[in-house]
Scaffold this active site. Structure first.
Site, mmCIF file in Angstrom:
data_model
loop_
_atom_site.group_PDB
_atom_site.id
_atom_site.type_symbol
_atom_site.label_atom_id
_atom_site.label_comp_id
_atom_site.label_asym_id
_atom_site.label_seq_id
_atom_site.Cartn_x
_atom_site.Cartn_y
_atom_site.Cartn_z
ATOM 1 N N TRP A 1 6.970 5.228 5.047
ATOM 2 C CA TRP A 1 6.478 4.338 6.112
ATOM 3 C C TRP A 1 7.243 3.020 6.103
ATOM 4 O O TRP A 1 7.154 2.232 7.054
ATOM 5 C CB TRP A 1 4.982 4.068 5.922
ATOM 6 N N ASP A 2 7.982 2.760 5.033
ATOM 7 C CA ASP A 2 8.770 1.533 4.925
ATOM 8 C C ASP A 2 9.565 1.290 6.207
ATOM 9 O O ASP A 2 9.693 0.155 6.673
ATOM 10 C CB ASP A 2 9.777 1.654 3.760
ATOM 11 N N GLU B 1 -1.651 1.329 -3.366
ATOM 12 C CA GLU B 1 -1.675 2.554 -4.178
ATOM 13 C C GLU B 1 -2.454 2.413 -5.482
ATOM 14 O O GLU B 1 -2.460 3.327 -6.300
ATOM 15 C CB GLU B 1 -0.240 3.020 -4.444
ATOM 16 N N LYS C 1 -1.983 -3.208 -5.593
ATOM 17 C CA LYS C 1 -0.545 -3.178 -5.855
ATOM 18 C C LYS C 1 0.200 -3.989 -4.791
ATOM 19 O O LYS C 1 1.259 -4.548 -5.042
ATOM 20 C CB LYS C 1 -0.101 -1.711 -5.818
ATOM 21 N N GLN C 2 -0.373 -4.007 -3.575
ATOM 22 C CA GLN C 2 0.365 -4.590 -2.447
ATOM 23 C C GLN C 2 -0.578 -4.969 -1.316
ATOM 24 O O GLN C 2 -1.746 -4.596 -1.318
ATOM 25 C CB GLN C 2 1.380 -3.572 -1.954
HETATM 26 C C1 BGC Z 1 4.963 1.478 -2.474
HETATM 27 C C2 BGC Z 1 4.928 2.235 -1.164
HETATM 28 C C3 BGC Z 1 6.336 2.421 -0.668
HETATM 29 C C4 BGC Z 1 7.203 3.091 -1.709
HETATM 30 C C5 BGC Z 1 8.657 3.190 -1.292
HETATM 31 C C6 BGC Z 1 5.847 2.225 -3.446
HETATM 32 O O1 BGC Z 1 5.947 1.514 -4.628
HETATM 33 O O2 BGC Z 1 3.679 1.333 -3.009
HETATM 34 O O3 BGC Z 1 4.161 1.504 -0.229
HETATM 35 O O4 BGC Z 1 6.327 3.160 0.497
HETATM 36 O O5 BGC Z 1 7.148 2.340 -2.899
HETATM 37 O O6 BGC Z 1 9.208 1.928 -1.103
#
Ligand code: BGC
Length: 763
Positions: free
Chosen positions: A353-354, A480, A590-591
């Protein structure tokens, strides 16, 4: 100061730094990528990840699940290291040139982002006292995507004999690290190389994947600037070109090495095409290719640059990030943007999804042609998204793979993989934004609306009605560290928006007389559209009245709060030190998750709710993901906290250049790079793309003198310049536009000066 030049001087043979520099100085053009490995290599045991990659070229790899539950993913795709065409050994009077032997008198490397080349210069003295300067210029051509060149010039500082040995190694493997979950754990021989063939003074190796049925030809030609004793021999799947020449002090000899890589994803006959393109590449002087490279980038920077005055380091960091975006983005519908671009093997070349939430906004605003291509890619893999939905039990609709190359799911751990249903909403969101910026109805009819309707169907199938509200249970949001939850606020917001716009797109197509073919193709009925509308209107969005904030999901506020202050520094990122299930039971993120929703869906909430949520989530977020700080920066700007916004922005902009996540050796963090752009344009610039029109609310961070950028909106190119006294909007191209400035309608027909509004976001 030249902010388009990144330069590092001095010699560091530190293992980690060597590998980080291999990433930072890599050459790529969206089709091929070559890590910045030393031509002469490094001694055994010294760190190096040697690789050349093609975007979207993969093999299938087994991913056995210990417990064979229904529908779990047992096979993934992995991006392959194609060949080694970088290796050039030089010997000076019989002694091999190496940074690890003899004496290095001077050493520097640079990335020239105006010309699209990297350079490495080393002045070296052998143990016998012969001295040379080696200047290497490397380019991944934007004008001919399969072309990579190395211009290797040796200038003798004393009379000596030079011997070049330039290799074309057809049989290579990927890098692996069994201790890091973000890397492949093992390195089988995926590619099987046929014997090297010599023809027309060039070498050719064609290799076939084990399972995916793909093939690739690498073609190499070496051209020396002076007459010499030369030879070209093939042995097995490799070839070696050699040349020996005696030179006087002050004389230079240049070896130009042309590599062409053609794969069967794009070419019917890779070998024939490689031969043809190689002949074309060598038929003109290298300077012509340099000229084309510069012309491509002149055009790129003309529209896409973001210039910051008053902080050269930051300005360079921003330029670096934007340069990486154009290096990483696929330029055809067979490919997308991998999480690490083409700079390394982290995340195995997968697309997430990035792309839609972090990078497409940049391309939609500056290069809609590229944005459209990225969306086309999602359209080409729509059949796999439908198949994936069925695997997960859905009768209708499409669910995009959480991570993929060719469309099939690659996530081995579904709680923080396939369960991230929000990817459907993210893709829909990017299509809606692209449409709002371009008003391209043809694109809707051909591509966009089908995806948005199929993802809308998925929400209907995944969700359920409860006491008059529509709910989505058992999914994972962007964060996550919190998995499989009910009513993730972010997911529900995007699903609501997706359902809403499926109805709106159909109405737009109906009006344009273009709905019938789509409705027929996917069997879309008015009853379904009515259900989309009802579900969107009744979507349940968690809200806590007492705290005036949006809980991340139904259970989030009921959990224990993780004590971040008491967590030892070496325990970050938490995912490498705590069992996932342990993390899930805490309020720890985490984010950005709910904070991200407030950025993309700001009209769903009051300002006070966004403010309280920001303060709350800030305390429990680790930013262990590189996708986080940029979003906190944008929301800090939105909520009138410029200093905070600036701090978060600083973290985002320098993440790879300063290796702050300690894994830049595995590749750049492309999403964060798009995030840096967003932190300026959406954050400080206050830009939003809404149904009502384009909105701006600029602010200037303290310490900056000014900044400027340009965006495309419908047929217009709009320049935004923000200074200490205010700023101005300029209509650089196109017809006059109605915009919103600090929430008030304005007309832009030429130049529109404005005063900054220091109260924006504080009300
Ligand atoms: C993040 C995801 C991301 C992926 C790839 C993961 O560490 O939590 O949101 O899509 O990395 O960048």
């Amino acid at each position: 100061m030249d902010t388009k030049l990144l330069r590092k001087t001095g010699l560091s043979l530190d293992r980690e730094e060597l590998m980080v520099n291999e990433t930072l100085f890599h050459n790529a053009n969206g089709y091929l990528g070559v890590r910045s490995n030393f031509e002469e290599g490094v001694p055994e045991g010294v760190g190096s990840i040697r690789g050349e990659y093609l975007n979207g070229f993969y093999d299938f790899a087994d991913m056995p699940q210990a417990e064979k539950l229904c529908g779990l993913c047992e096979e993934k795709q992995t991006m392959l290291n194609i060949a080694d065409t970088q290796t050039i050994f030089l010997s000076v009077d019989g002694e091999t040139f190496s940074l690890f032997g003899g004496e290095v008198l001077e050493s520097a490397r640079e990335l020239d982002m105006a010309r699209g080349v990297t350079r490495r210069t080393v002045s070296w003295k052998s143990t016998q006292g012969a001295a040379v300067t080696v200047d290497v210029t490397r380019m991944a051509s934007f004008a001919m995507l399969p072309l990579f060149t190395i211009e290797y010039r040796v200038t003798a500082q004393s009379d000596c004999t030079l011997r070049f040995s330039s290799l074309h190694i057809g049989s290579v493997k990927n890098y692996c690290d069994p201790t890091d979950p973000r890397l492949a754990a093992e390195a089988p021989q995926y590619l099987h190389a046929a014997p090297a063939a010599i023809s027309g003074g060039a070498s050719f190796v064609t290799a076939h994947t084990t399972k995916s049925g793909l093939s690739v030809t690498s073609a190499v030609k070496n051209v020396l600037s002076v007459p010499a004793e030369e030879s070209l021999r093939a042995e097995g799947s490799s070839a070696e070109y050699t040349a020996a020449v005696s030179v006087k002090a002050g004389e230079s000899v240049t070896l130009t090495k042309y590599t062409v890589l053609c794969d069967s994803v794009r070419y019917d006959d890779c070998r024939a095409e490689a031969e043809h393109l190689l002949a074309q590449a060598v038929s003109v002087p290298l300077s012509d290719w340099y000229g084309k490279q510069k012309a491509y980038l002149d055009q790129y920077w003309e529209t896409c640059a973001v210039q910051v005055e008053g902080d050269d380091d930051l300005s360079r960091a921003v330029t670096y990030n934007l340069y990486q975006l154009i290096q990483s983005v696929g330029k055809d519908p067979h490919s997308n943007i991998a999480a690490k671009g083409l700079s390394g093997e982290g995340y195995e070349g997968h697309y997430f999804w990035d792309t839609e939430m972090y990078m497409l906004p940049f391309f939609s605003l500056t290069r809609p042609d590229i944005a459209r291509n990225l969306i086309e890619y999602r359209h080409t893999i729509l059949p796999y998204a439908r198949e994936n939905a069925r695997i997960l039990g859905h009768k209708k609709g499409a669910l995009y793979a959480w991570r993929t190359i060719m469309g099939k799911e690659c996530s081995g751990y579904f709680p923080s993989g396939s369960a991230q249903y929000h990817i459907d909403g993210d893709i829909a969101y990017s299509i809606i934004s692209y449409y709002l910026l371009t008003k391209d109805v043809d694109f809707l009819a051909k591509t966009g609306a089908e995806i948005v309707c199929e993802t809308a169907r998925l929400w209907i199938d995944a969700g359920s009605w409860y006491k008059g509200t529509f709910r989505i249970n058992d999914v994972t949001g962007p964060d996550e560290y919190t998995c499989i939850v009910n009513n993730n606020y972010y997911t529900n917001c995007l699903a609501k928006y997706n359902l809403d716009w499926a109805c709106k797109f159909c109405a737009i197509l109906e009006k344009a007389g273009k709905l019938a073919p789509l409705a027929e193709k996917i069997g879309l009925t008015q009853e379904e559209l009515d259900e989309f509308r009802r579900a969107s209107d009744a979507m349940y969005l968690p809200y806590d009245e007492e705290l005036d904030l949006n809980p991340q999901d139904d259970s989030f506020l009921t959990k224990k709060v993780w004590d971040l202050a008491a967590t030892p520094k070496e325990d970050f990122p938490l995912l490498l030190h705590y069992h996932p299930l342990y993390l899930y039971r805490f309020q720890v993120c985490k984010q950005a998750d709910t904070v991200l929703s407030h950025f993309v869906m700001e009209d769903y909430q009051k300002l006070s709710t966004m403010r309280h949520s920001f303060a709350y989530y800030e305390k429990v977020t680790t930013h262990d993901s590189s996708l986080s700080t940029c979003i906190f920066s944008i929301m800090a700007s939105r909520l009138g906290m410029p200093e905070k916004a600036y701090d978060y922005f600083g973290e985002s902009s320098k993440l790879d250049l300063f290796n702050t996540h300690h894994n830049t050796k595995d590749g750049i963090h492309t999403a964060n790079m798009g995030g840096t752009y967003m932190a300026i344009v959406y954050g400080f610039g206050g830009l939003r793309v809404k149904e009502s029109g384009l909105c701006l609310a600029p602010a200037l961070p303290a310490g900056w003198t000014s900044y400027r950028f340009r965006v495309r909106y419908e047929d217009a190119l709009i320049g935004v310049r923000v200074t200490k006294d205010g700023g101005e909007l300029t209509l650089c191209e196109g017809s006059p536009k109605e915009l919103f400035l600090y929430g008030k309608p304005v007309t832009l027909d030429k130049t529109l000066p404005f005063a900054l509004n220091p109260d924006w976001g504080k009300e």
